[in-house]
Design an enzyme around this catalytic site. Structure first.
Site, short mmCIF file in Angstrom:
data_model
loop_
_atom_site.label_atom_id
_atom_site.label_comp_id
_atom_site.label_asym_id
_atom_site.label_seq_id
_atom_site.Cartn_x
_atom_site.Cartn_y
_atom_site.Cartn_z
N ASP A 43 0.86 -1.20 0.00
CA ASP A 43 0.00 0.00 0.00
C ASP A 43 0.88 1.24 0.00
OD1 ASP A 43 -2.32 1.80 0.43
OD2 ASP A 43 -3.36 -0.07 0.85
N HIS A 106 -2.88 3.09 -4.83
CA HIS A 106 -2.40 2.67 -3.51
C HIS A 106 -0.93 2.27 -3.56
CE1 HIS A 106 -5.86 2.66 -0.72
NE2 HIS A 106 -6.57 2.62 -1.83
N GLU A 171 -9.96 2.51 -5.35
CA GLU A 171 -9.59 3.91 -5.15
C GLU A 171 -8.41 4.32 -6.04
OE1 GLU A 171 -10.82 4.69 -0.60
OE2 GLU A 171 -9.08 3.39 -0.83
N ALA A 314 -5.12 -1.46 8.97
CA ALA A 314 -4.23 -1.29 10.13
C ALA A 314 -3.48 0.03 10.19
CB ALA A 314 -3.25 -2.45 10.18
#
Ligand code: ACM
Ligand code: ZN
Length: 385
Positions: A43, A106, A171, A314
Site C-alpha cells: 500500500d 495505492h 480507489e 491497520a
C-alpha cells in the site's frame, strides 16, 4: 457451511505483522473455521513482498520515517521462506492464503522506490506516513511496469500455490492517466473512449500475465462492472452499495464476496462513542451479526455470492494486541454469517454463547483486553512505545 469462502484480511502494509504473530492470529481463525487469510501486502505506507531484481522494495518501500508524526521509523519485509512457512502453517489448518498486490493505485511506497513506473515520476516522493491515498497510478504504457509485475507474479506463484491473487483495483483515480502523454497516445491508438476503458485493458493485461502462471485475479469492486471480465471474483466493500453490487455483479457474470464495510470492516470502532478518527462508522457486534451476505435475496439472484470476508485495515493498529482487540469478538459474528443459514441464526443465542467465547479468547491469547482498549492510539496519533 452456508458459503465456501469465509475470510479475514490483515494489513501488514500499514503496520508490519511478524509471521509469529500471524500464526497466533491464524490459530484463532482456524478455531472459528475461517478458511481464507488475505494478506494486504502492499500500500502507500509500505511494501512487504521481496521480489528478486528489485532491491529497493526492501531498502526504500518497506520503510517509512514515522507514523502520523510520531517520529518513530517503521519497517518490515517478509522473506520468501517466512511466507512459504506461513502458507504451510495455514494449509495444515485448512486455510488458504490470498496475497494482495494493490494496483494501479495505492502505490506510494512503490513510487518512492521506483518512480519510473509512474506516469509522472516524482523522484522525491517518500513512503507515506499518514493515512489516505495518493493520486499517482502506475503507467500501463511503460514496459518496465510489466516486467516488474511479471517478476512479482512469478514470485507469488512460487510462494502461494493456490494461484489466487488479489489485484486490488480500489480507489484508483484516473486523472493522471488522463493527462499522461503516453497514456493519451495509447488510448487514441486503441480507440478507447476514456480512462475507464484503459482500466479494463490494464486489468485484461494483468490477468493475462497471471494466466501464464495458472493464476487468477480478484478485485475490490468499484461499482463499474464493465471494468472486469466474466468469471472473475470481486469483493463488495463500499458502504451501502452491497445490494446494487450483488445485482450488478450477477448481470456481469462475476462472482462476489461480501465485505460491505458497514458490517465487515473490523477496524471500525465497535462501541458507541469509541474514537472513530473523524469518519469511521460504529460497527457494533450486533451490526456485524445482522449481516446476511445475500441481503435476503433468493438463490437465483444470489447464487454468485461465494462468501463473506472481513478486512481489518491497520493504519491505526500498531501491533497484534490492537489487531485482536478490533477483530474479536466481531469476527465470531462474521464466521457465523459465513457458516450458518439465516433460519439457524439468532442474535440472542449468539450473545448467550459469546460469554464463554470471550473467556476462551482472552485466555488463549493471554492478553489484557481492558489494557489494550485503554492504550488504543490517541488522535492525533501518539504511539505510546
Ligand atoms: C478499500 O477499503 N479501499 C477496499
Ligand atoms: Zn501513463
Amino acid at each position: 457451511p452456508r458459503y465456501p469462502w469465509r475470510g479475514l484480511m490483515v494489513d501488514p502494509a500499514r503496520h508490519f505483522i511478524p509471521v509469529k504473530d500471524l500464526e497466533k492470529f491464524v490459530n484463532l481463525m482456524a478455531y472459528y473455521k475461517f478458511n481464507k487469510l488475505h494478506l494486504h501486502l502492499t500500500d502507500n505506507q509500505g511494501w512487504r513482498l521481496p521480489v528478486p531484481g528489485y532491491p529497493k522494495l526492501k531498502s526504500v518501500a518497506s520503510r517509512r520515517a514515522e507514523s502520523f508524526g510520531d517520529g518513530i521509523p517503521h519497517e518490515g519485509m517478509y522473506t520468501k521462506q517466512e511466507l512459504k512457512g506461513l502458507v504451510e502453517y495455514c494449509a495444515k489448518r485448512g486455510i488458504e492464503v490470498i496475497p494482495e498486490i494493490d494496483m494501479p493505485g495505492h502505490n506510494q511506497a512503490l513510487h518512492a522506490a521506483y518512480p519510473e513506473f509512474f506516469c509522472f515520476p516524482k523522484p522525491d516522493i517518500n513512503v507515506r506516513t499518514t493515512a489516505g491515498n495518493s493520486r499517482e497510478l502506475v503507467c500501463p504504457q511503460k514496459p518496465e511496469v510489466w516486467e516488474f509485475y511479471a517478476a512479482v507474479f512469478k514470485e507469488l506463484k512460487d510462494i502461494f500455490p493456490s494461484g489466487t491473487v488479489h489485484l486490488g483495483g480500489d480507489e484508483a483515480p484516473t486523472e493522471l492517466w488522463g493527462k499522461c502523454p503516453l497514456c493519451r497516445e495509447a488510448r487514441t491508438k486503441a480507440g478507447m473512449k476514456d480512462e475507464q476503458e484503459q482500466m479494463r485493458a490494464f486489468f485484461a493485461k494483468t490477468t493475462a500475465l497471471l494466466a501464464k502462471n495458472g493464476q487468477k485475479p480478484q478485485f475490490w469492486y468499484e461499482g463499474n462492472a464493465g471494468i472486469y471480465h466474466p468469471g472473475e471474483t470481486v469483493y463488495a466493500w463500499r458502504q451501502n452499495q452491497a445490494c446494487q453490487s450483488i445485482e450488478k455483479a450477477r448481470k456481469a457474470k462475476l462472482d462476489l464476496i461480501m465485505a460491505s464495510n458497514e458490517y465487515c470492516y473490523l477496524d471500525f470502532p465497535q462501541i458507541q462513542g469509541q474514537h472513530n478518527w473523524g469518519w469511521m462508522k460504529t460497527t457494533t457486534l450486533q451490526k456485524c451479526y445482522e449481516l446476511d451476505p445475500a441481503f435476503g435475496k433468493p438463490e437465483n439472484e444470489a447464487g454468485h455470492i461465494r462468501g463473506v470476508h472481513a478486512p481489518i485495515w491497520a493504519e491505526r493498529l500498531p501491533d497484534l494486541d490492537h489487531l485482536l482487540y478490533r477483530a474479536y469478538p466481531r469476527a465470531c459474528a462474521i464466521a457465523e454469517a459465513g457458516w450458518s443459514p439465516m433460519n439457524a441464526r439468532s442474535w440472542e443465542n449468539f450473545r448467550r454463547k459469546l460469554a464463554d467465547h470471550r473467556q476462551f479468547i482472552l485466555k488463549r491469547f493471554n492478553y489484557d483486553m481492558e489494557r489494550t482498549r485503554e492504550n488504543e492510539p490517541a488522535f492525533p496519533w501518539k504511539n505510546k512505545k
